[in-house]
Motif scaffolding. Sequence first.
Motif, PDB file in Angstrom:
ATOM      1  N   UNK B  27     -70.927  66.513 -18.777  1.00  0.00           N
ATOM      2  CA  UNK B  27     -69.795  67.172 -19.427  1.00  0.00           C
ATOM      3  C   UNK B  27     -70.152  68.504 -20.076  1.00  0.00           C
ATOM      4  N   UNK B 202     -65.024  75.829 -15.634  1.00  0.00           N
ATOM      5  CA  UNK B 202     -65.032  74.362 -15.500  1.00  0.00           C
ATOM      6  C   UNK B 202     -65.054  73.698 -16.871  1.00  0.00           C
ATOM      7  N   UNK B 206     -62.387  71.022 -18.386  1.00  0.00           N
ATOM      8  CA  UNK B 206     -62.644  69.584 -18.597  1.00  0.00           C
ATOM      9  C   UNK B 206     -62.845  69.203 -20.062  1.00  0.00           C
ATOM     10  N   UNK B 210     -58.736  69.148 -21.011  1.00  0.00           N
ATOM     11  CA  UNK B 210     -58.553  67.735 -20.620  1.00  0.00           C
ATOM     12  C   UNK B 210     -58.991  66.785 -21.745  1.00  0.00           C
ATOM     13  N   UNK B 211     -60.207  66.973 -22.218  1.00  0.00           N
ATOM     14  CA  UNK B 211     -60.736  66.045 -23.218  1.00  0.00           C
ATOM     15  C   UNK B 211     -60.091  66.235 -24.591  1.00  0.00           C
ATOM     16  N   UNK B 214     -55.794  66.672 -23.875  1.00  0.00           N
ATOM     17  CA  UNK B 214     -55.134  65.778 -22.933  1.00  0.00           C
ATOM     18  C   UNK B 214     -54.160  66.552 -22.027  1.00  0.00           C
ATOM     19  N   UNK B 215     -54.575  67.774 -21.710  1.00  0.00           N
ATOM     20  CA  UNK B 215     -53.778  68.619 -20.824  1.00  0.00           C
ATOM     21  C   UNK B 215     -54.384  68.614 -19.430  1.00  0.00           C
ATOM     22  N   UNK B 216     -53.556  68.737 -18.410  1.00  0.00           N
ATOM     23  CA  UNK B 216     -54.058  68.864 -17.058  1.00  0.00           C
ATOM     24  C   UNK B 216     -54.676  70.244 -16.877  1.00  0.00           C
ATOM     25  N   UNK B 217     -55.780  70.291 -16.158  1.00  0.00           N
ATOM     26  CA  UNK B 217     -56.474  71.567 -15.988  1.00  0.00           C
ATOM     27  C   UNK B 217     -57.407  71.504 -14.795  1.00  0.00           C
ATOM     28  N   UNK B 218     -57.692  72.670 -14.247  1.00  0.00           N
ATOM     29  CA  UNK B 218     -58.682  72.771 -13.169  1.00  0.00           C
ATOM     30  C   UNK B 218     -59.299  74.153 -13.189  1.00  0.00           C
ATOM     31  N   UNK B 314     -59.398  61.523 -29.645  1.00  0.00           N
ATOM     32  CA  UNK B 314     -59.761  60.901 -28.360  1.00  0.00           C
ATOM     33  C   UNK B 314     -59.005  59.578 -28.238  1.00  0.00           C
ATOM     34  N   UNK B 315     -58.730  59.207 -26.982  1.00  0.00           N
ATOM     35  CA  UNK B 315     -58.178  57.859 -26.790  1.00  0.00           C
ATOM     36  C   UNK B 315     -59.179  56.918 -26.144  1.00  0.00           C
ATOM     37  N   UNK B 316     -60.151  57.482 -25.412  1.00  0.00           N
ATOM     38  CA  UNK B 316     -61.130  56.638 -24.724  1.00  0.00           C
ATOM     39  C   UNK B 316     -62.574  56.922 -25.184  1.00  0.00           C
ATOM     40  N   UNK B 317     -62.936  58.213 -25.256  1.00  0.00           N
ATOM     41  CA  UNK B 317     -64.340  58.565 -25.511  1.00  0.00           C
ATOM     42  C   UNK B 317     -64.820  58.000 -26.850  1.00  0.00           C
TER      43      UNK B 317
END
Lengths: 322, 322
Positions: B27, B202, B206, B210-211, B214-218, B314-317
Amino acid sequence: MDVVKVINSINEQTKNGISEVYLVACGGSLVDMYPSKYFLESEAQKIVTGMYTANEFVHALPKRLNKDSLVIVCSHGGNTPESVEASRAAKEHGAHTIGLTHNKEAALLQYSDQTFLYEWGEDSDVKNNPMAIILSLCVEVLKVVEGYEHYEAFQNGMGKVNGIISEGKKQVGPRTKAFADKYGSEELFYILSSGASYGHAYGFAICSLMEMQWLNAASIHSGEYFHGPFEVTDKETPFILMMNEGRTRALDERALKFLNQYAGKVEVVDAKELGIGTIAEEVVEFFNPILFYSILCEYREALATVRNHPLETRRYMGKVAY
Amino acid sequence: MDVVKVINSINEQTKNGISEVYLVACGGSLVDMYPSKYFLESEAQKIVTGMYTANEFVHALPKRLNKDSLVIVCSHGGNTPESVEASRAAKEHGAHTIGLTHNKEAALLQYSDQTFLYEWGEDSDVKNNPMAIILSLCVEVLKVVEGYEHYEAFQNGMGKVNGIISEGKKQVGPRTKAFADKYGSEELFYILSSGASYGHAYGFAICSLMEMQWLNAASIHSGEYFHGPFEVTDKETPFILMMNEGRTRALDERALKFLNQYAGKVEVVDAKELGIGTIAEEVVEFFNPILFYSILCEYREALATVRNHPLETRRYMGKVAY
């Protein structure tokens, strides 16, 4: 052209054997090179490899490039200006060049010492498509320069993969239809994979979805997923996971376990289930992306049909100046 | 720890000098390694480099790894299991290891021959942050093993970059607020850059989006943009373009020209405009990502404020098992 003859001929012209293999292309053709990059980075003890989008290669030429380097350039139409220029720059620095194209009158050919005019289309054996040819070239370089203990197993796998794909296509037929029916209205997909197949996760995102379907998409390495990207996971966001057979399968399995728990829209394409395991375990991982390319073509075709958006439709590529 | 002493000490223990530099992390820490990968791939004529997400390194260890290899592993918290395992595997194969972490009790330290406990936070000079330390380590390796003609220019640049960033932050203050106000309701961003900064495109996608949001990204490489991804360009899709100073600027400029014509939501962060041009042209390109990291932190902070979504959420990390 014959892979063995071409590599032997180039290698004989070098001082101590081919020292570097540079893989240079753009977009879909660059995607076709990723398995070779992965293979050489994993297996070689002497040969160095580098993979570049052509325009970066041209503008920031690696200082290592020399007369014992081999530069492989691939362009389907053969006239991509950045790829032609990359091949020219390689020649200018004394390197050996191999050009792959589907166009026998390609501009690329004028800077290629050796040329592969590859087959294309539904009826061609995948071993004659660029991904497999480039991989075979790199396997041959490794064998000739420093030896490759799994060479026979690799050749055996190359003889099997087209048959595996034919069976695999039949197997996924109903699934691709169900996938397209279920996800035909989605606007974004994340594509996960690892190992030799990460390049095709990228390729499916940028070529099949972004270019051919004008859909938002991004590739995520299965190993990197847990270090940032997974925070976007929810029941509404679609993920496509390409599960490899071989050493990095554990990474894909970990992603699957998480997705099964926290995502709601997950499509799994599993190379093991599709029969790739008949290839020897020492080399099977390098064949996953060859299988995935063909299988994911079935998925994109089904998606294009449901979305009524033909795969050939472009708004910019080849239509406007850029 | 002292970069010069550490590299000299490791190099003296090798037979013919450090032969490989492997950059291994996950990451955000992996993102910090990209400029070093770019630097060595561009500048080295002997030293080989490879960059790996830690779990792939562990599962598909490169056969080249040997007792003259240097493996640099970075983990902010220092206990990322894959990174600790990567360092252990490197030691097991006789390689030299350098560990970077912000945690003086990190598990990573038990497999690190040398350790950098780096500074972190708003008040630290960026030259003491991991991206710059890792780059300095790689520059030192190049100098010691095969010589680096722009070594003084590089050190000079490293002395300047923190000051450039301080000024740059002031300059973008109003812009980051305007950016957040304008794009606070967007759900997806594409991040473009090239050269040494592609890794941070990148990384911003990410980690920051994203982390942390919580937004979509590339991320999209500016050179690859025209070979697929640009087909999603329209007046509604937001793009952030990080424009480099140096050899790959032409790639970013080409993307900008296209975006200005066909996109409607474009945010440009231009290293040249932010004053990076006071660093010597032979080395300036390697400093772009160090600047971009700090500047883009201002953007994400502004976005988090407007979206009322703290960067730490965070919701998962670190919250669920994975």
